[in-house]
Scaffold this active site. Structure first.
Site, PDB file in Angstrom:
ATOM      1  N   ARG A  77       0.831  -1.217   0.000  1.00 15.27           N
ATOM      2  CA  ARG A  77       0.000   0.000   0.000  1.00 15.27           C
ATOM      3  C   ARG A  77       0.863   1.263   0.000  1.00 15.27           C
ATOM      4  O   ARG A  77       0.518   2.257  -0.634  1.00 15.27           O
ATOM      5  CB  ARG A  77      -0.943  -0.007   1.211  1.00 15.27           C
ATOM      6  CG  ARG A  77      -1.942  -1.144   1.158  1.00 15.27           C
ATOM      7  CD  ARG A  77      -2.880  -1.151   2.343  1.00 15.27           C
ATOM      8  NE  ARG A  77      -3.845  -0.069   2.272  1.00 15.27           N
ATOM      9  CZ  ARG A  77      -4.864   0.080   3.120  1.00 15.27           C
ATOM     10  NH1 ARG A  77      -5.042  -0.803   4.098  1.00 15.27           N
ATOM     11  NH2 ARG A  77      -5.701   1.081   3.007  1.00 15.27           N
ATOM     12  N   ILE A 114      -5.704   7.383   4.805  1.00 13.96           N
ATOM     13  CA  ILE A 114      -4.379   7.209   5.412  1.00 13.96           C
ATOM     14  C   ILE A 114      -3.262   7.420   4.395  1.00 13.96           C
ATOM     15  O   ILE A 114      -2.101   7.150   4.674  1.00 13.96           O
ATOM     16  CB  ILE A 114      -4.241   5.810   6.071  1.00 13.96           C
ATOM     17  CG1 ILE A 114      -4.437   4.685   5.043  1.00 13.96           C
ATOM     18  CG2 ILE A 114      -5.219   5.666   7.228  1.00 13.96           C
ATOM     19  CD1 ILE A 114      -4.171   3.277   5.600  1.00 13.96           C
ATOM     20  N   HIS A 130      -7.596   8.195  11.154  1.00  9.87           N
ATOM     21  CA  HIS A 130      -7.180   6.785  11.051  1.00  9.87           C
ATOM     22  C   HIS A 130      -5.665   6.628  10.948  1.00  9.87           C
ATOM     23  O   HIS A 130      -5.180   5.542  10.640  1.00  9.87           O
ATOM     24  CB  HIS A 130      -7.844   6.117   9.842  1.00  9.87           C
ATOM     25  CG  HIS A 130      -9.299   5.833  10.042  1.00  9.87           C
ATOM     26  ND1 HIS A 130     -10.105   5.330   9.053  1.00  9.87           N
ATOM     27  CD2 HIS A 130     -10.094   5.989  11.133  1.00  9.87           C
ATOM     28  CE1 HIS A 130     -11.337   5.188   9.528  1.00  9.87           C
ATOM     29  NE2 HIS A 130     -11.352   5.588  10.780  1.00  9.87           N
ATOM     30  N   CYS A 141       8.023   0.679  22.856  1.00 12.60           N
ATOM     31  CA  CYS A 141       8.136   1.981  23.540  1.00 12.60           C
ATOM     32  C   CYS A 141       7.022   2.964  23.136  1.00 12.60           C
ATOM     33  O   CYS A 141       6.869   4.008  23.762  1.00 12.60           O
ATOM     34  CB  CYS A 141       9.516   2.603  23.305  1.00 12.60           C
ATOM     35  SG  CYS A 141       9.756   3.308  21.652  1.00 12.60           S
ATOM     36  N   CYS A 179      12.260  -0.645  15.770  1.00 13.81           N
ATOM     37  CA  CYS A 179      12.460   0.687  16.351  1.00 13.81           C
ATOM     38  C   CYS A 179      13.956   1.019  16.408  1.00 13.81           C
ATOM     39  O   CYS A 179      14.768   0.184  16.805  1.00 13.81           O
ATOM     40  CB  CYS A 179      11.877   0.696  17.760  1.00 13.81           C
ATOM     41  SG  CYS A 179      11.932   2.300  18.583  1.00 13.81           S
ATOM     42  N   SER A 223     -20.714   9.564   2.902  1.00 14.87           N
ATOM     43  CA  SER A 223     -22.044  10.073   3.189  1.00 14.87           C
ATOM     44  C   SER A 223     -22.133  10.475   4.653  1.00 14.87           C
ATOM     45  O   SER A 223     -21.477   9.895   5.498  1.00 14.87           O
ATOM     46  CB  SER A 223     -23.072   8.985   2.887  1.00 14.87           C
ATOM     47  OG  SER A 223     -24.271   9.256   3.574  1.00 14.87           O
ATOM     48  N   MET A 248     -20.771  10.237  -4.606  1.00 18.07           N
ATOM     49  CA  MET A 248     -21.322   9.538  -5.766  1.00 18.07           C
ATOM     50  C   MET A 248     -22.718   8.981  -5.505  1.00 18.07           C
ATOM     51  O   MET A 248     -23.446   8.672  -6.426  1.00 18.07           O
ATOM     52  CB  MET A 248     -20.402   8.365  -6.152  1.00 18.07           C
ATOM     53  CG  MET A 248     -19.034   8.786  -6.629  1.00 18.07           C
ATOM     54  SD  MET A 248     -19.096   9.730  -8.156  1.00 18.07           S
ATOM     55  CE  MET A 248     -19.500   8.434  -9.327  1.00 18.07           C
ATOM     56  N   CYS A 265     -16.193  13.862  -6.858  1.00 13.55           N
ATOM     57  CA  CYS A 265     -15.810  15.060  -6.090  1.00 13.55           C
ATOM     58  C   CYS A 265     -14.857  15.944  -6.887  1.00 13.55           C
ATOM     59  O   CYS A 265     -14.855  17.159  -6.727  1.00 13.55           O
ATOM     60  CB  CYS A 265     -15.137  14.658  -4.780  1.00 13.55           C
ATOM     61  SG  CYS A 265     -16.022  13.413  -3.883  1.00 13.55           S
TER      62      CYS A 265
END
Length: 281
Positions: A77, A114, A130, A141, A179, A223, A248, A265
């Site tokens: 993604r 996101i 989100h 941590c 990390c 909506s 839509m 849009c």
């Protein structure tokens, strides 16, 4: 048809009067805005990564069972976003914020998306309810950090192909994103809100404050009767503030105080947010 266009033109003119008066505009955006940039959502018909949909992998349980698989999904993604661009709806919102800011007026974007396309379009005041594909959070941590590395870790290079026949990478947990805070080395997870998790309390507080002070609210690419706008738009409308939907769906906004503009849009939003003749700057 002609009668529908007349109604649209009249309601747009009325909306533009509300827009010209507004000092604090809240814009709630949903998946529809991202979809118009070609961003896959992995929801609904045809929305699969391999054989899974988002609700199968975007959960705390899935991550604890198979962090390698979930990281492959999010790596894909993240990488997909390098070929996606903000669309005219993102750009109209960002341009409107910059222009109104010079007039002492404010625009805030409250988004469930996101992908950071609002930020890439130039929006400054964005509340990401989100989280973001490009932030990580340490499971040990708790540190949250921006992360634009490609790949997010060396072991994920070339992994994450969406093809149902793709072989699972099965990356050892120590080679997944870790990390880099001194002495920690905890497992990182995407800093996104998964199914079954609660929204960040601080962000929700900021959202509440913005909704209390807004004098115009737009619901774009979703909506007002579905999550997350359903949490927010009704309380704005209850104060008598104008709410306008751009999506839509042909479901007209149920309450009479709402405007509803149907269609992509990227087509409906730019004329709604363009410079009004009353603007001096």
């Amino acid at each position: 048809d002609a009668s529908k266009n007349i109604v649209l033109t009249v309601s747009l003119a009325h909306f533009r009067e509300e827009f010209a008066k507004a000092k604090h505009i809240a814009i709630i955006t949903g998946a529809g805005v991202s979809a118009e940039s070609g961003v896959p959502t992995f929801r609904g018909a045809g929305g699969y990564w391999r054989t899974w949909q988002a609700q199968d992998l975007a959960t705390p349980g899935a991550f604890s069972r198979d962090p390698s698989l979930v990281w492959e999904f999010y790596h894909y993604r993240r990488e997909v976003m390098s070929s996606k661009e903000p669309n005219p709806a993102h750009l109209a919102i960002a341009e409107c914020e910059a222009r109104l800011g010079q007039q002492g007026r404010s625009v805030v974007v409250i988004t469930q998306n996101i992908d950071e396309l609002h930020r890439r379009a130039g929006s400054k005041h964005v509340l990401e309810i989100h989280g973001s594909l490009f932030k990580t959070r340490c499971m040990s941590c708790g540190e949250v950090k921006e992360n634009y590395k490609s790949p997010v870790c060396p072991a994920l290079k070339g992994k994450g192909a969406p093809d149902p026949n793709a072989k699972e990478a099965r990356i050892p947990v120590e080679d997944l994103p870790r990390c880099d805070r001194q002495g920690c080395h905890g497992l990182l997870r995407p800093h996104v809100v998964w199914f079954g998790e609660t929204l960040d309390a601080d962000i929700l507080t900021s959202v509440e404050q913005e909704l209390e002070r807004c004098d115009l609210c737009l619901v774009v690419g979703t909506s007002s009767i579905v999550y997350p706008a359903a949490m927010f738009a009704p309380q704005v409308a209850a104060r008598g503030v104008c709410v306008a939907e751009f999506n839509m769906e042909s479901t007209p906004a149920t309450q009479r105080f709402m405007y509803h503009f149907e269609g992509p849009c990227g087509r409906t939003l730019p004329p709604a947010l363009a410079r009004h003749q009353s603007e001096v700057i």
